[in-house]
Design a protein around this motif. Structure first.
Motif, mmCIF file in Angstrom:
data_model
loop_
_atom_site.group_PDB
_atom_site.id
_atom_site.type_symbol
_atom_site.label_atom_id
_atom_site.label_comp_id
_atom_site.label_asym_id
_atom_site.label_seq_id
_atom_site.Cartn_x
_atom_site.Cartn_y
_atom_site.Cartn_z
ATOM 1 N N TYR A 209 0.858 -5.774 4.480
ATOM 2 C CA TYR A 209 0.903 -7.061 3.777
ATOM 3 C C TYR A 209 0.107 -8.110 4.538
ATOM 4 O O TYR A 209 -0.722 -8.831 3.958
ATOM 5 C CB TYR A 209 2.348 -7.528 3.596
ATOM 6 C CG TYR A 209 2.473 -8.798 2.770
ATOM 7 C CD1 TYR A 209 2.776 -8.736 1.413
ATOM 8 C CD2 TYR A 209 2.263 -10.052 3.332
ATOM 9 C CE1 TYR A 209 2.879 -9.885 0.643
ATOM 10 C CE2 TYR A 209 2.348 -11.211 2.582
ATOM 11 C CZ TYR A 209 2.663 -11.117 1.241
ATOM 12 O OH TYR A 209 2.742 -12.274 0.491
ATOM 13 N N PHE A 225 0.261 -14.860 -3.002
ATOM 14 C CA PHE A 225 1.005 -14.824 -4.268
ATOM 15 C C PHE A 225 0.094 -15.237 -5.422
ATOM 16 O O PHE A 225 -0.642 -16.215 -5.304
ATOM 17 C CB PHE A 225 2.206 -15.772 -4.204
ATOM 18 C CG PHE A 225 3.031 -15.773 -5.464
ATOM 19 C CD1 PHE A 225 3.992 -14.794 -5.673
ATOM 20 C CD2 PHE A 225 2.825 -16.738 -6.448
ATOM 21 C CE1 PHE A 225 4.739 -14.783 -6.845
ATOM 22 C CE2 PHE A 225 3.565 -16.734 -7.618
ATOM 23 C CZ PHE A 225 4.523 -15.752 -7.812
ATOM 24 N N ASN A 229 2.075 -9.539 -4.365
ATOM 25 C CA ASN A 229 3.359 -9.087 -4.920
ATOM 26 C C ASN A 229 3.157 -7.986 -5.951
ATOM 27 O O ASN A 229 3.899 -7.004 -5.988
ATOM 28 C CB ASN A 229 4.099 -10.266 -5.550
ATOM 29 C CG ASN A 229 4.345 -11.384 -4.558
ATOM 30 O OD1 ASN A 229 3.396 -12.042 -4.131
ATOM 31 N ND2 ASN A 229 5.588 -11.589 -4.176
#
Length: 320
Positions: A209, A225, A229
């Motif tokens: 991530y 975002f 996600n």
């Protein structure tokens, strides 16, 4: 239709369009990085200038040629999820070894990508096991594990070595980039054998991530975002893991294995702060080497004497 309703309709359409674009971006990111890639893909600009790379290539090629002249045994094991994993066991030419380096390459590379560091250890009386990560080289796998799945493969190789040699060899783990994240994540697993004496992590990222979010911001000026996600959910469904499911930071808070962190100061792909954070939370004996003028994965090529001296001084202190 009143103006407020028109405005609401416009905003709703924009949100739908934005969501669609995010979904496309997420799918593009997933398809670009998670499935098996065709061949080694090295962005030289991440590692060095053109002039530096010419110098590095001489070292890389000469050490690869030296490795190919050594006594080598091809090995095959099974991962816990049924994949066939391949590796090459290279015997030191100097003396019967009671020490073993298990080396892990970076993303889209293969076991021969470990040949430069392998030579450093072979000439100092270590045997070396260079392995192909899942979905790399000859190893099975449709999707890269980015350390999260590979940590269990690392443990499988350790278990193989201990079964073969009756746990009588001291084991050192070394990895670069994705390989470095792999060995760090593995070192936090419960039940790590006592004969794993040290870990050397060269330019490790903290999690998939973190590194993907960094690249999104650096290259595309995009926030994590919602693309990250959506990509995370895709990866969970297709590859069986999430980008934040585990991290080197979690592993470092649990490890008891002496760990040396190495990072190039000019690394723009995996920023130095990731190794610094790993170092800060590491609960085991630790040290760090930051190398001037070195880009991503290039510290050994940029400063081989400094690199090797640091590694073997560290091992002399913590690994006997």
């Amino acid at each position: 239709m009143s103006d407020p309703l028109k405005a609401a309709g416009f905003v709703g359409g924009a949100l739908l369009a934005g969501a669609g674009a995010a979904a496309v971006g997420a799918l593009t990111l997933f398809n670009k990085v998670i499935p098996r890639q065709d061949g080694v893909k090295v962005d030289v600009s991440e590692m060095a200038s053109e002039k530096q790379w010419e110098v590095y290539q001489k070292m890389i090629q000469s050490r690869k040629e030296w490795i190919l002249q050594q006594e080598t045994e091809h090995l095959i094991i099974r991962s816990r999820d049924g994949l066939t994993l391949h590796g090459d066991y290279v015997h030191t030419p100097t003396e019967p070894a009671n020490k073993l380096l298990i080396a892990f390459h970076g993303y889209t590379s293969n076991r021969m990508g470990c040949s430069t560091i392998a030579v450093s250890f072979l000439k100092r009386g270590y045997d070396v096991l260079m392995v192909d990560a899942r979905a790399h080289g000859e190893s099975d796998g449709e999707y890269s594990g980015f350390g999260i799945l590979d940590r269990f493969d690392c443990l499988a190789w350790i278990d193989y070595a201990n079964e073969r040699f009756d746990s009588k060899k001291d084991i050192i783990l070394h990895g670069v980039s994705m390989g470095a994240a792999t060995v760090l994540m593995a070192s936090g697993l419960p039940g790590m054998p006592d004969n794993v004496k040290a870990v050397i992590a060269d330019c490790a990222f903290t999690s998939p991530y973190d590194v993907f979010a960094h690249v999104l911001k650096r290259d595309y000026k995009l926030p994590p975002f919602p693309i990250m996600n959506i990509t995370d959910e895709l990866c969970r469904r297709k590859a069986g893991y999430g980008f934040s499911e585990y991290s080197t930071l979690t592993a470092m808070s649990r490890t008891t294995i002496p760990t040396l962190f190495i990072h190039g100061k000019n690394d723009k792909f995996v920023p130095v702060w990731m190794s610094e954070k790993n170092y800060q939370v590491c609960a085991a004996p630790k040290d760090m080497l930051l190398v001037d003028n070195a880009g991503h994965g290039a510290s050994l090529f940029e400063a081989p004497e400094l690199y090797e001296n640091k590694v073997f001084q560290f091992l002399g202190k913590y690994a006997g």
